[in-house]
Write a protein that holds these residues in place. Structure first.
Motif, PDB file in Angstrom:
ATOM      1  N   PHE A  37       0.802  -1.220   0.000  1.00 27.30           N
ATOM      2  CA  PHE A  37       0.000   0.000   0.000  1.00 27.30           C
ATOM      3  C   PHE A  37       0.837   1.274   0.000  1.00 27.30           C
ATOM      4  N   THR A  38       2.104   1.218   0.474  1.00 23.24           N
ATOM      5  CA  THR A  38       2.891   2.445   0.610  1.00 23.24           C
ATOM      6  C   THR A  38       4.076   2.500  -0.340  1.00 23.24           C
ATOM      7  N   VAL A  39       4.146   1.595  -1.294  1.00 27.65           N
ATOM      8  CA  VAL A  39       5.302   1.583  -2.193  1.00 27.65           C
ATOM      9  C   VAL A  39       5.365   2.878  -2.993  1.00 27.65           C
ATOM     10  N   SER A  40       6.583   3.328  -3.270  1.00 25.87           N
ATOM     11  CA  SER A  40       6.761   4.631  -3.915  1.00 25.87           C
ATOM     12  C   SER A  40       7.280   4.536  -5.348  1.00 25.87           C
ATOM     13  N   PHE A  41       7.590   3.348  -5.834  1.00 28.35           N
ATOM     14  CA  PHE A  41       8.124   3.239  -7.185  1.00 28.35           C
ATOM     15  C   PHE A  41       7.310   2.239  -7.998  1.00 28.35           C
ATOM     16  N   ARG A  42       7.508   0.932  -7.784  1.00 29.43           N
ATOM     17  CA  ARG A  42       6.818  -0.067  -8.598  1.00 29.43           C
ATOM     18  C   ARG A  42       5.992  -0.981  -7.686  1.00 29.43           C
ATOM     19  N   PRO A  43       4.664  -0.964  -7.815  1.00 29.04           N
ATOM     20  CA  PRO A  43       3.840  -1.846  -6.989  1.00 29.04           C
ATOM     21  C   PRO A  43       3.889  -3.283  -7.487  1.00 29.04           C
ATOM     22  N   LYS A 107       5.089 -21.004  18.234  1.00 26.94           N
ATOM     23  CA  LYS A 107       5.580 -21.180  16.866  1.00 26.94           C
ATOM     24  C   LYS A 107       6.674 -20.166  16.524  1.00 26.94           C
ATOM     25  N   PHE A 108       7.467 -20.511  15.530  1.00 27.61           N
ATOM     26  CA  PHE A 108       8.443 -19.611  14.913  1.00 27.61           C
ATOM     27  C   PHE A 108       7.768 -18.999  13.693  1.00 27.61           C
ATOM     28  N   PRO A 109       7.470 -17.697  13.688  1.00 23.73           N
ATOM     29  CA  PRO A 109       6.823 -17.090  12.523  1.00 23.73           C
ATOM     30  C   PRO A 109       7.833 -16.754  11.423  1.00 23.73           C
ATOM     31  N   LEU A 110       7.507 -17.165  10.211  1.00 21.42           N
ATOM     32  CA  LEU A 110       8.285 -16.770   9.033  1.00 21.42           C
ATOM     33  C   LEU A 110       7.303 -16.085   8.088  1.00 21.42           C
ATOM     34  N   VAL A 111       7.409 -14.757   7.982  1.00 23.32           N
ATOM     35  CA  VAL A 111       6.436 -13.947   7.265  1.00 23.32           C
ATOM     36  C   VAL A 111       6.975 -13.597   5.877  1.00 23.32           C
ATOM     37  N   LEU A 112       6.146 -13.800   4.871  1.00 22.97           N
ATOM     38  CA  LEU A 112       6.514 -13.479   3.497  1.00 22.97           C
ATOM     39  C   LEU A 112       5.775 -12.224   3.049  1.00 22.97           C
ATOM     40  N   GLY A 113       6.541 -11.195   2.629  1.00 14.74           N
ATOM     41  CA  GLY A 113       5.929  -9.969   2.107  1.00 14.74           C
ATOM     42  C   GLY A 113       5.853 -10.042   0.606  1.00 14.74           C
ATOM     43  N   GLY A 114       5.150  -9.048   0.073  1.00 14.60           N
ATOM     44  CA  GLY A 114       4.705  -7.840   0.670  1.00 14.60           C
ATOM     45  C   GLY A 114       5.838  -6.825   0.820  1.00 14.60           C
ATOM     46  N   GLU A 115       5.397  -5.564   0.991  1.00 14.09           N
ATOM     47  CA  GLU A 115       6.342  -4.474   1.167  1.00 14.09           C
ATOM     48  C   GLU A 115       7.005  -4.557   2.534  1.00 14.09           C
ATOM     49  N   HIS A 116       8.096  -3.787   2.708  1.00 13.18           N
ATOM     50  CA  HIS A 116       8.892  -3.928   3.923  1.00 13.18           C
ATOM     51  C   HIS A 116       8.188  -3.397   5.164  1.00 13.18           C
ATOM     52  N   LEU A 117       7.204  -2.545   5.013  1.00 13.25           N
ATOM     53  CA  LEU A 117       6.502  -2.029   6.180  1.00 13.25           C
ATOM     54  C   LEU A 117       5.882  -3.147   7.013  1.00 13.25           C
ATOM     55  N   ASP A 147       9.570  10.445   8.278  1.00 13.21           N
ATOM     56  CA  ASP A 147       8.308  10.300   7.558  1.00 13.21           C
ATOM     57  C   ASP A 147       8.614  10.346   6.069  1.00 13.21           C
ATOM     58  N   TYR A 148       7.672   9.873   5.271  1.00 17.01           N
ATOM     59  CA  TYR A 148       7.812   9.937   3.822  1.00 17.01           C
ATOM     60  C   TYR A 148       6.517  10.499   3.248  1.00 17.01           C
ATOM     61  N   LEU A 149       6.621  11.655   2.609  1.00 18.93           N
ATOM     62  CA  LEU A 149       5.455  12.379   2.085  1.00 18.93           C
ATOM     63  C   LEU A 149       4.419  12.602   3.181  1.00 18.93           C
TER      64      LEU A 149
END
Length: 291
Positions: A37-43, A107-117, A147-149
């Protein structure tokens, strides 16, 4: 909440290779966070979790690096978190709730993104569960803006928010080669800041972190776009795919309590080399941390 309630927040997306069906017995649980949702270049990173799973079947379950095999591990793929489109705080809160339940279930969570936020959500839960948490951050970008924008929650600010959660001295950043002058100044003054390099400074940090709880956040764009072009904000001058594999293997023996891998953007990689690299890193992470 337990596994039944967890599934109210998750949708099945096809499992990572070799994943089992027994949540209760699994040590490690994969969760997708398809948010960009917050990407600034290529979604397009919302497609990353699904594509990483899809290409994983092209890999062997055996790791010659570790001489271990996924068939000997019990891990579970919980699917993707269902996110309210465009609502950043609500999406992060929902991911945070899911990760919190995984931790409550041991559990050990391993999360796959998605943007880095998306990394902010698991870090918040990890910091509550593991006092003194250290974060190892692999990335091309510092992500240290205040902050960004005008937005404080952004892929460009996520590590500044992480530093506020765990303490700036517990944030260790590797491979950084892009950012504003202010970000580089903040990093050099406040975090464990290692621009351009990965392996040599990582070894020094690893030697200091034995016994400490560690969370790993890995942005695939730390790798040079020659090896990983499928990402939202590619930055030339990065490490090789072999070097990021070596970096992950250097964490063997640390008390790693969770991990995310973010910013795979399949639409910009017809060869799937980026998704395949990500899947291979996930395989190695399961074998390193899922026992």
């Amino acid at each position: 909440m337990g596994v039944v309630a967890l599934h109210e927040f998750l949708e099945s997306c096809g499992g990572f290779m070799g994943a089992g069906n027994d949540y209760r017995s699994a040590r490690l649980v994969l969760v997708g966070a398809p948010m960009d949702f917050t990407v600034s270049f290529r979604p397009g990173t919302r497609s990353g979790p699904r594509r990483i799973r899809e290409v994983s079947v092209g890999l062997e379950e055996y790791s010659p690096y570790l001489q271990r095999d996924l068939k000997d591990y019990c891990y579970y793929d919980a699917g993707d978190v269902v996110l309210p489109f465009g609502h950043v705080p609500q999406s992060l809160n929902r991911l945070e709730s899911v990760v919190g339940q995984l931790l409550a279930d041991g559990k050990f969570p391993l999360v796959l993104g998605g943007e880095h936020l998306i990394a902010l959500a698991p870090v918040k839960q990890m910091a509550r569960a593991f006092p003194g948490l250290n974060v190892l951050h692999f990335d091309a970008h510092a992500d240290l803006r205040e902050d960004y924008l005008g937005e404080s929650l952004s892929h460009a600010t996520v590590m500044r928010r992480v530093a506020e959660v765990v303490g700036s001295r517990n944030l260790h950043q590797f491979g950084i080669r892009s950012g504003t002058a202010g970000e580089f100044a903040y990093g050099r003054e406040n975090t464990g800041f290692y621009p351009f390099e990965i392996l040599t400074p990582l070894q020094q940090v690893v030697d200091r972190l034995h016994g400490c709880p560690v969370y790993v956040t890995l942005d695939i764009d730390v790798v040079d776009p020659a090896f990983a072009p499928g990402t939202g904000t590619p930055e030339p001058g990065g490490c090789s795919s072999a070097e990021i594999m070596a970096a992950l293997h250097m964490l063997k023996g640390l008390n790693v309590v969770g991990m995310d891998l973010v910013e795979v953007c399949p639409v910009y990689d017809q060869s799937d080399r980026t998704s395949l690299l990500a899947a291979k890193l996930v395989r190695e992470a399961i074998l390193l941390f899922g026992g």
